[in-house]
Design a protein around this motif. Structure first.
Motif, PDB file in Angstrom:
ATOM      1  N   HIS A 119     -14.342 -31.366 -15.765  1.00 40.54           N
ATOM      2  CA  HIS A 119     -13.707 -32.476 -16.477  1.00 40.54           C
ATOM      3  C   HIS A 119     -14.726 -33.521 -16.934  1.00 40.54           C
ATOM      4  O   HIS A 119     -15.835 -33.581 -16.430  1.00 40.54           O
ATOM      5  CB  HIS A 119     -12.653 -33.143 -15.586  1.00 40.54           C
ATOM      6  CG  HIS A 119     -11.497 -32.258 -15.276  1.00 40.54           C
ATOM      7  ND1 HIS A 119     -10.533 -31.951 -16.204  1.00 40.54           N
ATOM      8  CD2 HIS A 119     -11.172 -31.577 -14.157  1.00 40.54           C
ATOM      9  CE1 HIS A 119      -9.648 -31.134 -15.661  1.00 40.54           C
ATOM     10  NE2 HIS A 119     -10.022 -30.889 -14.417  1.00 40.54           N
ATOM     11  N   GLU A 120     -14.302 -34.347 -17.862  1.00 40.80           N
ATOM     12  CA  GLU A 120     -15.153 -35.404 -18.419  1.00 40.80           C
ATOM     13  C   GLU A 120     -15.707 -36.325 -17.337  1.00 40.80           C
ATOM     14  O   GLU A 120     -16.865 -36.733 -17.396  1.00 40.80           O
ATOM     15  CB  GLU A 120     -14.379 -36.214 -19.474  1.00 40.80           C
ATOM     16  CG  GLU A 120     -15.142 -37.368 -20.072  1.00 40.80           C
ATOM     17  CD  GLU A 120     -16.362 -36.950 -20.895  1.00 40.80           C
ATOM     18  OE1 GLU A 120     -17.215 -37.816 -21.144  1.00 40.80           O
ATOM     19  OE2 GLU A 120     -16.477 -35.766 -21.287  1.00 40.80           O
TER      20      GLU A 120
ATOM     21  N   TYR B 246      -8.581 -23.486 -26.116  1.00 42.85           N
ATOM     22  CA  TYR B 246      -7.844 -22.484 -25.345  1.00 42.85           C
ATOM     23  C   TYR B 246      -8.324 -21.079 -25.728  1.00 42.85           C
ATOM     24  O   TYR B 246      -8.417 -20.751 -26.905  1.00 42.85           O
ATOM     25  CB  TYR B 246      -6.339 -22.615 -25.602  1.00 42.85           C
ATOM     26  CG  TYR B 246      -5.536 -21.608 -24.833  1.00 42.85           C
ATOM     27  CD1 TYR B 246      -5.257 -21.818 -23.484  1.00 42.85           C
ATOM     28  CD2 TYR B 246      -5.093 -20.440 -25.426  1.00 42.85           C
ATOM     29  CE1 TYR B 246      -4.538 -20.894 -22.748  1.00 42.85           C
ATOM     30  CE2 TYR B 246      -4.370 -19.508 -24.702  1.00 42.85           C
ATOM     31  CZ  TYR B 246      -4.105 -19.738 -23.367  1.00 42.85           C
ATOM     32  OH  TYR B 246      -3.396 -18.815 -22.641  1.00 42.85           O
TER      33      TYR B 246
ATOM     34  N   ALA C 140     -17.159 -30.890 -21.818  1.00 39.83           N
ATOM     35  CA  ALA C 140     -16.143 -31.212 -20.817  1.00 39.83           C
ATOM     36  C   ALA C 140     -15.008 -30.204 -20.968  1.00 39.83           C
ATOM     37  O   ALA C 140     -14.731 -29.718 -22.064  1.00 39.83           O
ATOM     38  CB  ALA C 140     -15.612 -32.625 -21.018  1.00 39.83           C
ATOM     39  N   GLU C 141     -14.380 -29.906 -19.852  1.00 34.04           N
ATOM     40  CA  GLU C 141     -13.290 -28.929 -19.841  1.00 34.04           C
ATOM     41  C   GLU C 141     -12.210 -29.263 -20.871  1.00 34.04           C
ATOM     42  O   GLU C 141     -11.651 -28.372 -21.519  1.00 34.04           O
ATOM     43  CB  GLU C 141     -12.686 -28.884 -18.437  1.00 34.04           C
ATOM     44  CG  GLU C 141     -11.571 -27.893 -18.255  1.00 34.04           C
ATOM     45  CD  GLU C 141     -11.058 -27.891 -16.827  1.00 34.04           C
ATOM     46  OE1 GLU C 141      -9.825 -27.787 -16.669  1.00 34.04           O
ATOM     47  OE2 GLU C 141     -11.862 -27.988 -15.887  1.00 34.04           O
ATOM     48  N   GLU C 142     -11.931 -30.547 -21.032  1.00 31.33           N
ATOM     49  CA  GLU C 142     -10.878 -30.964 -21.961  1.00 31.33           C
ATOM     50  C   GLU C 142     -11.193 -30.579 -23.405  1.00 31.33           C
ATOM     51  O   GLU C 142     -10.289 -30.471 -24.231  1.00 31.33           O
ATOM     52  CB  GLU C 142     -10.688 -32.485 -21.892  1.00 31.33           C
ATOM     53  CG  GLU C 142     -10.218 -33.003 -20.548  1.00 31.33           C
ATOM     54  CD  GLU C 142     -11.356 -33.318 -19.575  1.00 31.33           C
ATOM     55  OE1 GLU C 142     -11.084 -34.054 -18.619  1.00 31.33           O
ATOM     56  OE2 GLU C 142     -12.486 -32.844 -19.746  1.00 31.33           O
ATOM     57  N   ASP C 143     -12.470 -30.379 -23.716  1.00 38.17           N
ATOM     58  CA  ASP C 143     -12.879 -30.068 -25.082  1.00 38.17           C
ATOM     59  C   ASP C 143     -12.988 -28.571 -25.365  1.00 38.17           C
ATOM     60  O   ASP C 143     -13.244 -28.183 -26.502  1.00 38.17           O
ATOM     61  CB  ASP C 143     -14.229 -30.724 -25.381  1.00 38.17           C
ATOM     62  CG  ASP C 143     -14.167 -32.231 -25.223  1.00 38.17           C
ATOM     63  OD1 ASP C 143     -13.123 -32.827 -25.567  1.00 38.17           O
ATOM     64  OD2 ASP C 143     -15.160 -32.808 -24.743  1.00 38.17           O
TER      65      ASP C 143
END
Length: 140
Positions: free
Chosen positions: A46-47, A33, A27-30
């Motif tokens: 996203h999740e 950076y 997921a993008e959140e994981d």
């Protein structure tokens, strides 16, 4: 390829689809950076999108899981020593050699999602062979 959880209206006919394994795993959140190793196409979302892709797999709306294989040499995924990679310069694609991880990575995730060995065979072999019109000769 399906990369997100959205759908489109269908005006008759048979529609099939596949999803790249990495869209089910990450997921993008994981994504850390600057970690340009995660720049792939279709992009990691996203999740909520990841969860909807798993739902589509379970409902057989998506009937094939692929590697999303677009090999890129590690030099094509620049990242700075401070982990501030430049996504605008990084190539989209999986690292060369990542295909060998498809089976163990997907099987691990599929079991956690309640899928069995038959589902694994259907999604990695039979589904792709049907999409490519190679069945019943291949993927069975």
């Amino acid at each position: 390829h399906a990369g997100g959880g959205g759908g489109a209206p269908i005006l008759g006919g048979l529609v099939t689809g596949s999803v790249a394994c990495y869209n089910l795993l990450f997921a993008e959140e994981d994504v850390p950076y600057g970690a340009t190793i995660f720049k792939v196409q279709p992009p990691i979302r996203h999740e909520a999108h990841r969860r909807s892709l798993w739902a589509a797999i379970k409902q057989r709306t998506l009937d094939a899981v692929t590697s999303g294989h677009a090999p890129v040499d590690p030099a094509g995924k620049p990242s700075h020593p401070d982990a501030d990679g430049d996504f605008s310069r990084a190539l989209a694609g999986t690292l060369a050699g990542a295909n060998e991880l498809l089976l163990p990575a997907f099987w691990t995730a599929a079991r956690q999602e309640g899928l069995g060995l038959g589902d694994l065979a259907a999604l990695l072999a039979w589904g792709p062979s049907r999409l490519l019109r190679l069945d019943p000769r291949k993927g069975v």
